[in-house]
Design a protein around this motif. Structure first.
Motif, PDB file in Angstrom:
ATOM      1  N   THR A   1       0.817  -1.204   0.000  1.00  0.00           N
ATOM      2  CA  THR A   1       0.000   0.000   0.000  1.00  0.00           C
ATOM      3  C   THR A   1       0.854   1.258   0.000  1.00  0.00           C
ATOM      4  O   THR A   1       0.655   2.136  -0.817  1.00  0.00           O
ATOM      5  CB  THR A   1      -0.982   0.017   1.183  1.00  0.00           C
ATOM      6  OG1 THR A   1      -1.731   1.219   1.133  1.00  0.00           O
ATOM      7  CG2 THR A   1      -0.307  -0.090   2.516  1.00  0.00           C
ATOM      8  N   THR A   2       1.830   1.336   0.908  1.00  0.00           N
ATOM      9  CA  THR A   2       2.656   2.539   1.022  1.00  0.00           C
ATOM     10  C   THR A   2       4.104   2.143   1.236  1.00  0.00           C
ATOM     11  O   THR A   2       4.387   1.232   2.014  1.00  0.00           O
ATOM     12  CB  THR A   2       2.195   3.403   2.225  1.00  0.00           C
ATOM     13  OG1 THR A   2       0.813   3.724   2.060  1.00  0.00           O
ATOM     14  CG2 THR A   2       3.012   4.676   2.343  1.00  0.00           C
TER      15      THR A   2
ATOM     16  N   THR B   1       7.574   3.938   2.583  1.00  0.00           N
ATOM     17  CA  THR B   1       8.028   5.141   3.260  1.00  0.00           C
ATOM     18  C   THR B   1       9.546   5.173   3.263  1.00  0.00           C
ATOM     19  O   THR B   1      10.192   4.251   3.750  1.00  0.00           O
ATOM     20  CB  THR B   1       7.502   5.199   4.709  1.00  0.00           C
ATOM     21  OG1 THR B   1       6.082   5.142   4.685  1.00  0.00           O
ATOM     22  CG2 THR B   1       7.950   6.476   5.402  1.00  0.00           C
TER      23      THR B   1
ATOM     24  N   GLU C   1       3.478  12.824   1.214  1.00  0.00           N
ATOM     25  CA  GLU C   1       3.070  11.589   0.561  1.00  0.00           C
ATOM     26  C   GLU C   1       2.625  11.881  -0.863  1.00  0.00           C
ATOM     27  O   GLU C   1       1.927  12.849  -1.119  1.00  0.00           O
ATOM     28  CB  GLU C   1       1.931  10.954   1.359  1.00  0.00           C
ATOM     29  CG  GLU C   1       1.732   9.491   1.074  1.00  0.00           C
ATOM     30  CD  GLU C   1       0.857   8.856   2.142  1.00  0.00           C
ATOM     31  OE1 GLU C   1       1.413   8.271   3.083  1.00  0.00           O
ATOM     32  OE2 GLU C   1      -0.385   8.970   2.016  1.00  0.00           O
TER      33      GLU C   1
ATOM     34  N   HIS D   1      -0.654   3.845  -5.571  1.00  0.00           N
ATOM     35  CA  HIS D   1       0.150   3.460  -4.414  1.00  0.00           C
ATOM     36  C   HIS D   1       0.777   4.709  -3.822  1.00  0.00           C
ATOM     37  O   HIS D   1       0.960   5.713  -4.507  1.00  0.00           O
ATOM     38  CB  HIS D   1       1.251   2.466  -4.810  1.00  0.00           C
ATOM     39  CG  HIS D   1       0.722   1.139  -5.216  1.00  0.00           C
ATOM     40  ND1 HIS D   1       0.003   0.330  -4.378  1.00  0.00           N
ATOM     41  CD2 HIS D   1       0.803   0.479  -6.385  1.00  0.00           C
ATOM     42  CE1 HIS D   1      -0.334  -0.779  -5.002  1.00  0.00           C
ATOM     43  NE2 HIS D   1       0.134  -0.712  -6.231  1.00  0.00           N
ATOM     44  N   GLU D   2       1.138   4.640  -2.566  1.00  0.00           N
ATOM     45  CA  GLU D   2       1.647   5.821  -1.882  1.00  0.00           C
ATOM     46  C   GLU D   2       3.141   5.707  -1.587  1.00  0.00           C
ATOM     47  O   GLU D   2       3.619   4.659  -1.157  1.00  0.00           O
ATOM     48  CB  GLU D   2       0.869   6.033  -0.585  1.00  0.00           C
ATOM     49  CG  GLU D   2      -0.593   6.322  -0.877  1.00  0.00           C
ATOM     50  CD  GLU D   2      -1.466   6.352   0.349  1.00  0.00           C
ATOM     51  OE1 GLU D   2      -1.098   5.766   1.385  1.00  0.00           O
ATOM     52  OE2 GLU D   2      -2.546   6.971   0.272  1.00  0.00           O
TER      53      GLU D   2
ATOM     54  N   ARG E   1       0.930  10.027  -4.463  1.00  0.00           N
ATOM     55  CA  ARG E   1       0.163   8.896  -5.006  1.00  0.00           C
ATOM     56  C   ARG E   1       0.677   8.641  -6.411  1.00  0.00           C
ATOM     57  O   ARG E   1       0.781   9.562  -7.221  1.00  0.00           O
ATOM     58  CB  ARG E   1      -1.327   9.203  -5.021  1.00  0.00           C
ATOM     59  CG  ARG E   1      -1.910   9.119  -3.641  1.00  0.00           C
ATOM     60  CD  ARG E   1      -3.404   8.961  -3.660  1.00  0.00           C
ATOM     61  NE  ARG E   1      -3.872   8.756  -2.296  1.00  0.00           N
ATOM     62  CZ  ARG E   1      -4.918   9.358  -1.781  1.00  0.00           C
ATOM     63  NH1 ARG E   1      -5.626  10.191  -2.508  1.00  0.00           N
ATOM     64  NH2 ARG E   1      -5.272   9.111  -0.543  1.00  0.00           N
TER      65      ARG E   1
END
Length: 135
Positions: free
Chosen positions: A2-3, A5, A40, A48-49, A42
């Motif tokens: 999903t993300t 970082t 953040e 997706h992040e 997209r």
């Protein structure tokens, strides 16, 4: 997934670099204690992040990262790799054909994170609705 970082000592600088690399601006920004602490973006076919977090809030990081690389889908790995190097990234692993339909490369972004790029025929087949499931 999903993300993803990444962390940086200067989130504002990292956000500018990634905005230039990605061609989009972050959709979300968060300040903490008067400074930009998180942004953040997209991206891609499923939005997706990609988050960039001030390294002070990222928790402890081992001396070595354990070999994890997140790969972003691109149409031309060699072109993407050269573009990243031209924007200040440094080599991690050069363009490598991993097998039919799979080509990878990775760089260190200017903030110390590993950024992978990949041409992945399986991903394109799934996107087109061809799961490869024989049933």
């Amino acid at each position: 997934m999903t993300t993803i970082t990444y962390s940086a000592d200067n989130v504002d600088e990292a956000a500018r670099w990634y905005a230039e690399v990605l061609g989009v601006e972050p959709y979300f920004r968060k300040d903490f204690a008067g400074a930009l602490a998180y942004v953040e973006f997209r991206l891609g076919d499923y939005s997706h992040e990609l988050g960039i977090l001030d390294r002070r809030y990222a928790g402890e990081t081992p001396a070595t990262q354990g070999g994890v690389v997140a790969y972003w889908a691109v149409d031309d790995v060699a072109d993407a790799y050269e573009r990243l190097l031209g924007q200040g990234a440094t080599p991690h692993i050069p363009v490598t054909e991993q097998g039919p339909g799979f080509v990878t490369a990775s760089v260190y972004d200017p903030f110390g994170n590993v950024l992978g790029v990949m041409f992945n025929q399986h991903y394109l087949d799934v996107l087109a609705g061809e799961t490869g499931d024989p049933s």
